[in-house]
Design a protein around this motif. Sequence first.
Motif, mmCIF file in Angstrom:
data_model
loop_
_atom_site.group_PDB
_atom_site.id
_atom_site.type_symbol
_atom_site.label_atom_id
_atom_site.label_comp_id
_atom_site.label_asym_id
_atom_site.label_seq_id
_atom_site.Cartn_x
_atom_site.Cartn_y
_atom_site.Cartn_z
ATOM 1 N N ALA A 128 3.834 -9.615 -4.994
ATOM 2 C CA ALA A 128 3.034 -8.764 -4.106
ATOM 3 C C ALA A 128 1.997 -7.979 -4.901
ATOM 4 C CB ALA A 128 3.944 -7.804 -3.352
ATOM 5 N N ARG A 129 0.779 -7.918 -4.390
ATOM 6 C CA ARG A 129 -0.239 -7.037 -4.954
ATOM 7 C C ARG A 129 0.097 -5.594 -4.616
ATOM 8 N NH1 ARG A 129 -5.462 -10.600 -3.372
ATOM 9 N NH2 ARG A 129 -3.963 -11.341 -1.823
ATOM 10 N N GLN A 130 -0.432 -4.637 -5.389
ATOM 11 C CA GLN A 130 -0.206 -3.218 -5.097
ATOM 12 C C GLN A 130 -1.533 -2.489 -4.992
ATOM 13 O OE1 GLN A 130 2.919 -1.316 -7.571
ATOM 14 N NE2 GLN A 130 3.383 -3.368 -8.295
ATOM 15 N N LEU A 131 -1.714 -1.752 -3.900
ATOM 16 C CA LEU A 131 -2.946 -0.992 -3.675
ATOM 17 C C LEU A 131 -2.595 0.487 -3.527
ATOM 18 C CD1 LEU A 131 -4.455 -3.362 -0.957
ATOM 19 C CD2 LEU A 131 -5.134 -3.237 -3.357
ATOM 20 N N PRO A 132 -3.384 1.372 -4.158
ATOM 21 C CA PRO A 132 -3.065 2.801 -4.092
ATOM 22 C C PRO A 132 -3.381 3.395 -2.717
ATOM 23 C CG PRO A 132 -5.078 2.447 -5.344
ATOM 24 C CD PRO A 132 -4.571 1.087 -4.981
ATOM 25 N N ALA A 133 -2.471 4.209 -2.211
ATOM 26 C CA ALA A 133 -2.573 4.732 -0.843
ATOM 27 C C ALA A 133 -3.827 5.569 -0.627
ATOM 28 C CB ALA A 133 -1.324 5.552 -0.514
ATOM 29 N N ALA A 134 -4.088 6.526 -1.530
ATOM 30 C CA ALA A 134 -5.190 7.461 -1.285
ATOM 31 C C ALA A 134 -6.527 6.723 -1.231
ATOM 32 C CB ALA A 134 -5.204 8.540 -2.362
ATOM 33 N N ALA A 135 -6.748 5.787 -2.159
ATOM 34 C CA ALA A 135 -8.017 5.044 -2.167
ATOM 35 C C ALA A 135 -8.168 4.244 -0.877
ATOM 36 C CB ALA A 135 -8.072 4.113 -3.377
ATOM 37 N N CYS A 136 -7.081 3.664 -0.380
ATOM 38 C CA CYS A 136 -7.143 2.907 0.877
ATOM 39 C C CYS A 136 -7.454 3.833 2.051
ATOM 40 C CB CYS A 136 -5.839 2.164 1.129
ATOM 41 S SG CYS A 136 -5.586 0.746 0.045
ATOM 42 N N THR A 137 -6.847 5.011 2.063
ATOM 43 C CA THR A 137 -7.102 5.967 3.147
ATOM 44 C C THR A 137 -8.578 6.364 3.176
ATOM 45 O OG1 THR A 137 -4.863 6.842 2.953
ATOM 46 C CG2 THR A 137 -6.471 8.213 4.108
ATOM 47 N N ILE A 138 -9.120 6.711 2.006
ATOM 48 C CA ILE A 138 -10.514 7.149 1.946
ATOM 49 C C ILE A 138 -11.454 6.003 2.340
ATOM 50 C CG2 ILE A 138 -12.333 7.967 0.396
ATOM 51 C CD1 ILE A 138 -10.015 9.396 -1.181
ATOM 52 N N ALA A 139 -11.176 4.800 1.829
ATOM 53 C CA ALA A 139 -12.029 3.651 2.187
ATOM 54 C C ALA A 139 -11.956 3.363 3.681
ATOM 55 C CB ALA A 139 -11.598 2.420 1.386
ATOM 56 N N GLY A 140 -10.744 3.538 4.259
ATOM 57 C CA GLY A 140 -10.589 3.295 5.692
ATOM 58 C C GLY A 140 -11.320 4.336 6.525
ATOM 59 N N LEU A 141 -11.187 5.612 6.150
ATOM 60 C CA LEU A 141 -11.889 6.670 6.891
ATOM 61 C C LEU A 141 -13.406 6.478 6.774
ATOM 62 C CD1 LEU A 141 -9.598 9.704 5.975
ATOM 63 C CD2 LEU A 141 -9.925 8.712 8.263
ATOM 64 N N ILE A 181 0.865 -1.179 0.000
ATOM 65 C CA ILE A 181 0.000 0.000 0.000
ATOM 66 C C ILE A 181 0.901 1.227 0.000
ATOM 67 C CG2 ILE A 181 -1.805 1.266 1.215
ATOM 68 C CD1 ILE A 181 -2.470 -1.321 2.734
ATOM 69 N N GLY A 182 0.735 2.108 -0.991
ATOM 70 C CA GLY A 182 1.574 3.302 -0.983
ATOM 71 C C GLY A 182 1.591 4.014 -2.315
ATOM 72 N N ALA A 183 2.550 4.941 -2.455
ATOM 73 C CA ALA A 183 2.711 5.679 -3.706
ATOM 74 C C ALA A 183 3.116 4.705 -4.807
ATOM 75 C CB ALA A 183 3.780 6.757 -3.527
ATOM 76 N N GLU A 184 2.621 4.965 -6.021
ATOM 77 C CA GLU A 184 2.753 3.983 -7.094
ATOM 78 C C GLU A 184 4.211 3.629 -7.407
ATOM 79 O OE1 GLU A 184 0.303 5.039 -10.397
ATOM 80 O OE2 GLU A 184 1.180 3.481 -11.689
ATOM 81 N N GLY A 185 5.061 4.640 -7.584
ATOM 82 C CA GLY A 185 6.440 4.368 -7.963
ATOM 83 C C GLY A 185 7.187 3.606 -6.879
ATOM 84 N N LEU A 186 6.974 4.010 -5.632
ATOM 85 C CA LEU A 186 7.649 3.359 -4.517
ATOM 86 C C LEU A 186 7.170 1.911 -4.363
ATOM 87 C CD1 LEU A 186 9.695 3.827 -2.256
ATOM 88 C CD2 LEU A 186 7.819 4.602 -0.803
ATOM 89 N N CYS A 187 5.853 1.693 -4.498
ATOM 90 C CA CYS A 187 5.335 0.332 -4.414
ATOM 91 C C CYS A 187 5.914 -0.542 -5.521
ATOM 92 C CB CYS A 187 3.809 0.324 -4.504
ATOM 93 S SG CYS A 187 3.021 0.757 -2.944
ATOM 94 N N ALA A 188 6.058 0.034 -6.720
ATOM 95 C CA ALA A 188 6.619 -0.742 -7.837
ATOM 96 C C ALA A 188 8.059 -1.152 -7.521
ATOM 97 C CB ALA A 188 6.558 0.074 -9.122
ATOM 98 N N THR A 189 8.820 -0.244 -6.889
ATOM 99 C CA THR A 189 10.199 -0.571 -6.503
ATOM 100 C C THR A 189 10.214 -1.724 -5.497
ATOM 101 O OG1 THR A 189 10.900 1.706 -6.879
ATOM 102 C CG2 THR A 189 12.317 0.360 -5.477
ATOM 103 N N TYR A 190 9.355 -1.636 -4.480
ATOM 104 C CA TYR A 190 9.281 -2.716 -3.492
ATOM 105 C C TYR A 190 8.785 -4.009 -4.134
ATOM 106 C CZ TYR A 190 10.489 -0.191 0.789
ATOM 107 O OH TYR A 190 11.177 0.476 1.780
ATOM 108 N N ALA A 191 7.857 -3.898 -5.077
ATOM 109 C CA ALA A 191 7.345 -5.108 -5.739
ATOM 110 C C ALA A 191 8.467 -5.814 -6.492
ATOM 111 C CB ALA A 191 6.206 -4.742 -6.683
ATOM 112 N N ARG A 192 9.350 -5.030 -7.150
ATOM 113 C CA ARG A 192 10.479 -5.651 -7.851
ATOM 114 C C ARG A 192 11.438 -6.290 -6.849
ATOM 115 N NH1 ARG A 192 10.440 -0.703 -10.270
ATOM 116 N NH2 ARG A 192 12.563 -0.158 -9.661
ATOM 117 N N ALA A 193 11.646 -5.591 -5.717
ATOM 118 C CA ALA A 193 12.541 -6.142 -4.693
ATOM 119 C C ALA A 193 11.985 -7.454 -4.145
ATOM 120 C CB ALA A 193 12.730 -5.128 -3.565
ATOM 121 N N LEU A 194 10.681 -7.502 -3.886
ATOM 122 C CA LEU A 194 10.077 -8.727 -3.365
ATOM 123 C C LEU A 194 10.054 -9.824 -4.432
ATOM 124 C CD1 LEU A 194 7.224 -7.112 -1.255
ATOM 125 C CD2 LEU A 194 9.015 -8.640 -0.364
ATOM 126 N N ALA A 195 9.816 -9.432 -5.688
ATOM 127 C CA ALA A 195 9.802 -10.417 -6.770
ATOM 128 C C ALA A 195 11.149 -11.134 -6.856
ATOM 129 C CB ALA A 195 9.464 -9.739 -8.099
#
Lengths: 300, 300
Positions: B277-290, B257-271
């Motif tokens: 790893a799945r990737q979820l956009p931070a803002a949408a998660c924040t709004i859904a959580g609130l 969960i996070g900013a797109e570019g940073l998540c993509a970097t972590y996804a490559r590292a985990l790969a």
Amino acid sequence: MALPTWIAVDWGTTHLRAYAIGPEGVLADAASEDGMGQLARDGYEPALLRLISPWLAPGRVTEVVACGMVGSRQGWFEAPYRTVPCTPLDSASLVTVPTRDARLKLRLVPGLRQDSPADVMRGEETQIAGALAVLPGFDGVFCLPGTHSKWVQVSAGEVVSFQTAMTGELFSLLSSQSVLRHGMQGDGWDEQSFRNALSDAISRPERLAARLFALRAEGLIAGLSAASARARLSGLLIGIELAAARPYWLGQSVALIGAEGLCATYARALAAQGIAARQLPAAACTIAGLSRARTPKVSA
Amino acid sequence: MALPTWIAVDWGTTHLRAYAIGPEGVLADAASEDGMGQLARDGYEPALLRLISPWLAPGRVTEVVACGMVGSRQGWFEAPYRTVPCTPLDSASLVTVPTRDARLKLRLVPGLRQDSPADVMRGEETQIAGALAVLPGFDGVFCLPGTHSKWVQVSAGEVVSFQTAMTGELFSLLSSQSVLRHGMQGDGWDEQSFRNALSDAISRPERLAARLFALRAEGLIAGLSAASARARLSGLLIGIELAAARPYWLGQSVALIGAEGLCATYARALAAQGIAARQLPAAACTIAGLSRARTPKVSA
């Protein structure tokens, strides 16, 4: 005061220190904050003169020998690195710097480079040469703790290899500019916290990334004291330095060169690993090294 | 624009983001740099009104729900931590903040704490609740990379445990304030350097202390490019984060969960470690959580 025979200068990133040397040793010393980080290229000569002009006389040329970042590409005048393995100093490699003031005859000591793994030093080579003057025939490892700690393997009078850790710079950034600063005000110290963190970091260095933020979290929810937080941060950072430098100190004769308090901290850390390290004062090593540098090898 | 039903606010250390929410979703959004780090206690309400007053109407009370550092002790009003294991959110635990402007009905989402090992989060609990709304029944690990990256184990709808790494803050300090900054100008990126440094740091995390200064030394004597130096620093720091978080991701289902570019970097590292790893956009998660936070549990 009698005029000095020559002037020794230790010129780093954050400081400038000068020593007036006579036949019997140090006649006087002076220091300022005019380190490389504060100076533009045309600021070096005025900064030096502000410090040493009381030791100069009209019509008399005084020899000045300087080591440290003053000889880097961003410094006053570049003194190209010598490549290890080599002796820490070579009088023939000193670089003469043109000066406007005709009373100065200034030479710079070159730093050392290692091609693989890539590493560099400027200033420490002089302290090592000075330490070898005190401990002739020393075969083992010098540790020079500080902003950029150096571990230096010396054999048969030559620097064989070395390794740098940014321990002091990391401590400074984390304790004064990161989120951890909130729990580190003051200068208290909890030795048991230092020892525990050190031991933890040496034995499980892979946990570092999880250990740092815990200092903040424990401050928030468990009342961790500033003295304990500072000591733990120091223990963690020195611990991962020792973990990375293990091939340097394990089973070796180790001598520490540096500020007294910092060397004592490293000595306790090494003692916990079964290493009894000698301690040598930084300024005396620097002066002894600069003295060697100005003397052609045959008379050393 | 129609007036919003309620306003979602994500209020961290360095930013303030607000979303006007209507029956069909986000009507408008706004952001400023008025993060906690910039504000004194009496500066919060004016900072919020500067951003959301176009969405308010005279005589009408608008519900505002906020998460993040705004609820910390140094924030606007303290929302005491809830202790894991627990659900990421509990509507009954929202803390009402008294406001001068009668048009506001403001509530804050509490963060989470873990007693041993000590750790805390503020804001991420809301994103996790939002992610669980998107991935109902998710059992595994959320990674929220950033200034303070979080690894969060979730099972049966509860946060079981979590761990923080200061990776983003370390990258920022080292690349812009340490001696390494000299070789890191620009924003280029060398992916192969990233992968090599990552792999090196995961497999030999104990070498970290020796790897950092090499970036400076190679810049000086081996022509290391800024793009390669930046990517290597990132690889080293993410690598030691992954080494410390291994118990979290090894053999687990991981969602970023996070900013797109940073998540993509972590996804490559985990790969590179065999983790898809799945990737979820931070803002949408924040709004859904609130959105979940303001709804009593029974209707969730």
